[in-house]
Design an enzyme around this catalytic site. Structure first.
Site, mmCIF file in Angstrom:
data_model
loop_
_atom_site.group_PDB
_atom_site.id
_atom_site.type_symbol
_atom_site.label_atom_id
_atom_site.label_comp_id
_atom_site.label_asym_id
_atom_site.label_seq_id
_atom_site.Cartn_x
_atom_site.Cartn_y
_atom_site.Cartn_z
ATOM 1 N N GLY A 79 48.672 42.149 30.000
ATOM 2 C CA GLY A 79 48.997 41.751 31.366
ATOM 3 C C GLY A 79 48.749 42.910 32.306
ATOM 4 N N SER A 121 40.137 48.972 26.643
ATOM 5 C CA SER A 121 40.587 49.033 28.038
ATOM 6 C C SER A 121 40.462 50.437 28.619
ATOM 7 C CB SER A 121 42.058 48.611 28.090
ATOM 8 O OG SER A 121 42.637 48.973 29.315
ATOM 9 N N CYS A 123 42.755 51.662 29.961
ATOM 10 C CA CYS A 123 44.085 52.247 29.724
ATOM 11 C C CYS A 123 44.085 53.254 28.574
ATOM 12 C CB CYS A 123 45.110 51.152 29.449
ATOM 13 S SG CYS A 123 45.506 50.215 30.927
ATOM 14 N N TYR A 152 50.239 50.037 25.391
ATOM 15 C CA TYR A 152 49.069 49.146 25.399
ATOM 16 C C TYR A 152 47.783 49.967 25.204
ATOM 17 C CZ TYR A 152 45.522 46.188 27.753
ATOM 18 O OH TYR A 152 44.393 45.480 28.088
ATOM 19 N N LYS A 203 50.002 36.404 47.110
ATOM 20 C CA LYS A 203 50.958 36.756 48.176
ATOM 21 C C LYS A 203 50.375 36.443 49.551
ATOM 22 C CE LYS A 203 53.218 40.396 45.467
ATOM 23 N NZ LYS A 203 53.590 41.808 45.374
HETATM 24 P P1 NAD Z 1 44.337 36.786 28.644
HETATM 25 O O1 NAD Z 1 45.785 37.070 28.443
HETATM 26 O O2 NAD Z 1 43.945 35.828 29.700
HETATM 27 O O3 NAD Z 1 43.680 36.309 27.265
HETATM 28 C C1 NAD Z 1 44.169 36.699 26.007
HETATM 29 C C2 NAD Z 1 44.321 35.458 25.164
HETATM 30 O O4 NAD Z 1 44.801 35.845 23.872
HETATM 31 C C3 NAD Z 1 45.352 34.463 25.735
HETATM 32 O O5 NAD Z 1 44.770 33.196 25.951
HETATM 33 C C4 NAD Z 1 46.430 34.393 24.653
HETATM 34 O O6 NAD Z 1 47.008 33.100 24.497
HETATM 35 C C5 NAD Z 1 45.641 34.798 23.415
HETATM 36 N N1 NAD Z 1 46.526 35.246 22.351
HETATM 37 C C6 NAD Z 1 47.595 36.088 22.471
HETATM 38 N N2 NAD Z 1 48.196 36.211 21.282
HETATM 39 C C7 NAD Z 1 47.515 35.440 20.391
HETATM 40 C C8 NAD Z 1 47.676 35.160 19.013
HETATM 41 N N3 NAD Z 1 48.677 35.693 18.305
HETATM 42 N N4 NAD Z 1 46.786 34.334 18.422
HETATM 43 C C9 NAD Z 1 45.780 33.773 19.133
HETATM 44 N N5 NAD Z 1 45.580 34.005 20.454
HETATM 45 C C10 NAD Z 1 46.445 34.830 21.068
HETATM 46 O O7 NAD Z 1 43.647 38.221 28.884
HETATM 47 P P2 NAD Z 1 42.181 38.580 29.400
HETATM 48 O O8 NAD Z 1 42.328 39.168 30.750
HETATM 49 O O9 NAD Z 1 41.265 37.431 29.196
HETATM 50 O O10 NAD Z 1 41.825 39.772 28.400
HETATM 51 C C11 NAD Z 1 40.997 39.581 27.262
HETATM 52 C C12 NAD Z 1 40.876 40.890 26.510
HETATM 53 O O11 NAD Z 1 40.334 41.913 27.362
HETATM 54 C C13 NAD Z 1 42.206 41.459 25.988
HETATM 55 O O12 NAD Z 1 41.976 42.105 24.764
HETATM 56 C C14 NAD Z 1 42.573 42.498 27.028
HETATM 57 O O13 NAD Z 1 43.436 43.490 26.518
HETATM 58 C C15 NAD Z 1 41.204 43.039 27.375
HETATM 59 N N6 NAD Z 1 41.185 43.671 28.703
HETATM 60 C C16 NAD Z 1 41.297 42.908 29.822
HETATM 61 C C17 NAD Z 1 41.290 43.513 31.072
HETATM 62 C C18 NAD Z 1 41.422 42.713 32.336
HETATM 63 O O14 NAD Z 1 41.408 43.317 33.410
HETATM 64 N N7 NAD Z 1 41.521 41.384 32.271
HETATM 65 C C19 NAD Z 1 41.155 44.901 31.178
HETATM 66 C C20 NAD Z 1 41.054 45.653 30.001
HETATM 67 C C21 NAD Z 1 41.041 45.028 28.764
HETATM 68 N N1 GDD Z 2 50.199 43.563 39.321
HETATM 69 C C1 GDD Z 2 50.502 44.012 40.554
HETATM 70 N N2 GDD Z 2 51.171 43.179 41.425
HETATM 71 N N3 GDD Z 2 50.164 45.270 40.896
HETATM 72 C C2 GDD Z 2 50.466 45.687 42.140
HETATM 73 C C3 GDD Z 2 51.117 44.876 43.078
HETATM 74 C C4 GDD Z 2 51.495 43.562 42.704
HETATM 75 O O1 GDD Z 2 52.079 42.779 43.456
HETATM 76 N N4 GDD Z 2 51.259 45.582 44.240
HETATM 77 C C5 GDD Z 2 50.705 46.778 44.024
HETATM 78 N N5 GDD Z 2 50.231 46.862 42.756
HETATM 79 C C6 GDD Z 2 49.625 48.057 42.147
HETATM 80 C C7 GDD Z 2 50.260 48.472 40.818
HETATM 81 O O2 GDD Z 2 51.495 49.117 41.063
HETATM 82 C C8 GDD Z 2 49.177 49.390 40.265
HETATM 83 O O3 GDD Z 2 49.344 50.701 40.786
HETATM 84 C C9 GDD Z 2 47.881 48.783 40.812
HETATM 85 O O4 GDD Z 2 48.268 47.835 41.826
HETATM 86 C C10 GDD Z 2 47.057 48.065 39.768
HETATM 87 O O5 GDD Z 2 47.907 47.168 39.072
HETATM 88 P P1 GDD Z 2 47.365 46.112 37.986
HETATM 89 O O6 GDD Z 2 46.132 45.488 38.478
HETATM 90 O O7 GDD Z 2 48.493 45.206 37.655
HETATM 91 O O8 GDD Z 2 47.133 47.017 36.681
HETATM 92 P P2 GDD Z 2 46.281 48.340 36.344
HETATM 93 O O9 GDD Z 2 45.012 48.455 37.123
HETATM 94 O O10 GDD Z 2 47.181 49.506 36.452
HETATM 95 O O11 GDD Z 2 45.939 48.054 34.823
HETATM 96 C C11 GDD Z 2 45.182 46.872 34.538
HETATM 97 O O12 GDD Z 2 43.857 47.189 34.253
HETATM 98 C C12 GDD Z 2 43.620 47.762 32.986
HETATM 99 C C13 GDD Z 2 42.155 48.078 32.839
HETATM 100 O O13 GDD Z 2 41.683 48.805 33.918
HETATM 101 C C14 GDD Z 2 45.885 46.084 33.439
HETATM 102 O O14 GDD Z 2 45.448 44.730 33.455
HETATM 103 C C15 GDD Z 2 45.609 46.605 32.082
HETATM 104 O O15 GDD Z 2 46.073 45.652 31.114
HETATM 105 C C16 GDD Z 2 44.103 46.780 31.925
HETATM 106 O O16 GDD Z 2 43.815 47.264 30.637
#
Ligand code: NAD
Ligand code: GDD
Length: 353
Positions: A79, A121, A123, A152, A203
């Site tokens: 998330g 990621s 991260c 994570y 929002k």
């Molecule tokens: P998402 O949460 O939309 O998709 C992940 C899916 O995995 C979900 O549909 C969930 O139901 C499924 N899942 C979770 N636990 C499971 C289990 N036990 N068995 C089967 N399915 C399961 O996330 P996303 O944004 O589509 O991300 C996909 C991948 O990319 C993830 O590995 C995430 O960590 C990685 N990633 C995403 C982002 C981003 O910005 N979206 C950034 C960095 C890495």
């Molecule tokens: N989610 C969210 N919601 N973030 C907010 C908000 C809000 O209403 N307002 C401000 N922010 C700020 C957060 O505090 C953070 O500093 C920045 O926006 C980015 O937040 P996110 O988009 O939630 O996450 P991230 O960029 O720190 O990390 C995401 O990206 C990674 C890859 O680059 C996450 O999704 C990680 O799971 C992912 O791996």
């Protein structure tokens, strides 16, 4: 490109997995999906969709029962900042995602699937490289010595090593990408897992013109955002490159502050809103993708302006907000996804294991 193969998408019910599954189908592949939950955006137009828990090795072996040409492993417990940076979900994130990766990868090895894509990621990068805009350094090699700012990120780093170890010891050809904040229609937008592009779109859509919206922190946090179509394009290119396993960044290298992101969404929505800065989980101060390696090795890098993807995302989220307001059925898909879905209209049969 590579038409006619068989692909398995783990996490096909999710955001990136759903977009990828549709793209593969459009490209002429036989596409099979698995997820613990049904796709939130309705049935996918793919060949089969299995509901199963990939933490269970028996489920993995039953779904991965043949030699798929390509396996995309996108299932994870993940998330945005509100989910991964509070600390409350650390044990679940590490356990759930590590089990999925261990079991999927071993089942692939046993079934003779050589090529598995792992979604790591941004991260994983150490926190000391992300204190401010000037020191923001997401060059791939800078991941070590390791010091990710979240559990994570540590789980992703461990699993990168796992996939690489299977390449070395079992002759697999796994591929690893580090995604940087991917956004677009059909991503989480309201369940506590939403990332900032979706949160701000929601929002702004909910606010009345002239009102205010809450922003976590001072809004000067820096991020780059990648539209999901370009993420999928990068995944396919990496998967099919003959001699490069990664890890490589797949992200935009044009960062903006969160305050600027808010202004852009307000412009798209045609609303004048005041930002109210409130305490919240903020994560690292500054993060940007370095695209030197992807350009070198794939001869390609994301290039789409943020504005374009943001407009499509706002359109979709505003429709969801409106549907909730009207207490109606979910809104019709955004125009981008209608176009994407044209090639196939039949939904995949759903099985459970
Ligand atoms: P998402 O949460 O939309 O998709 C992940 C899916 O995995 C979900 O549909 C969930 O139901 C499924 N899942 C979770 N636990 C499971 C289990 N036990 N068995 C089967 N399915 C399961 O996330 P996303 O944004 O589509 O991300 C996909 C991948 O990319 C993830 O590995 C995430 O960590 C990685 N990633 C995403 C982002 C981003 O910005 N979206 C950034 C960095 C890495
Ligand atoms: N989610 C969210 N919601 N973030 C907010 C908000 C809000 O209403 N307002 C401000 N922010 C700020 C957060 O505090 C953070 O500093 C920045 O926006 C980015 O937040 P996110 O988009 O939630 O996450 P991230 O960029 O720190 O990390 C995401 O990206 C990674 C890859 O680059 C996450 O999704 C990680 O799971 C992912 O791996």
């Amino acid at each position: 490109m590579n038409n006619g193969g068989t692909a398995l998408v783990c996490g096909a019910g999710g955001f990136i997995g759903g977009h990828l599954a549709r793209r593969l189908k459009q490209d002429g592949w036989s596409v099979h999906g698995v997820d613990i939950a049904s796709p939130a955006w309705g049935a996918l137009p793919i060949d089969t969709f299995t509901i199963g828990d990939l933490r269970d090795p028996a489920v993995c072996r039953s779904v991965i029962d043949r030699r798929f040409d390509e396996v995309y492993q996108l299932a994870a417990d993940m998330g945005g900042a509100g989910y991964i940076f509070t600390g409350d979900n650390d044990a679940a994130i590490m356990r759930n995602s590590a089990l999925i990766n261990l079991n999927v990868l071993e089942a692939c090895r046993l079934a003779g699937c050589e090529r598995v894509f792992f979604s790591s990621s941004a991260c994983v990068y150490p926190r000391h490289h992300q204190h401010d805009a000037d020191s923001a350094d997401c060059v791939e090699a800078s991941a070590y010595p390791a010091d990710p700012d979240s559990e994570y990120g540590w789980e992703k780093l461990f699993c990168e090593r796992l996939y690489l170890a299977f390449n070395r010891n079992h002759g697999m050809r796994n591929r690893i990408a580090r995604f940087h904040n991917v956004f677009g229609p059909y991503g989480a937008w309201t369940d506590g897992r939403e990332k900032v592009p979706a949160a701000i779109c929601r929002k702004v859509a909910e606010a009345r013109d002239g009102g205010e919206i809450e922003v976590w922190g001072d809004g000067e946090q820096l991020r780059s955002f990648l539209y999901v179509d370009e993420c999928v394009e990068g995944m396919l290119r990496l998967m099919r490159t003959p001699d490069f396993e990664g890890p490589v960044n797949i992200g935009s290298d044009r960062p903006v502050t969160i305050n600027r992101l808010v202004d852009m969404v307000c412009e798209i929505a045609g609303k004048r809103l005041t930002r109210r800065h409130v305490p919240g989980p903020t994560g690292v101060r500054a993060r940007n993708s370095d695209n030197t390696l992807i350009r070198e090795r794939l001869g390609w890098a994301p290039s789409q302006p943020l504005q374009t993807g943001l407009a499509a995302t706002y359109e979709w989220i505003a429709a969801q907000v409106e549907a909730v307001r009207a207490d109606a059925a979910p809104a019709a898909p955004a125009s981008t996804m209608l176009a994407a879905g044209k090639a196939q209209s039949a939904a995949a049969p759903v099985a459970a294991v």
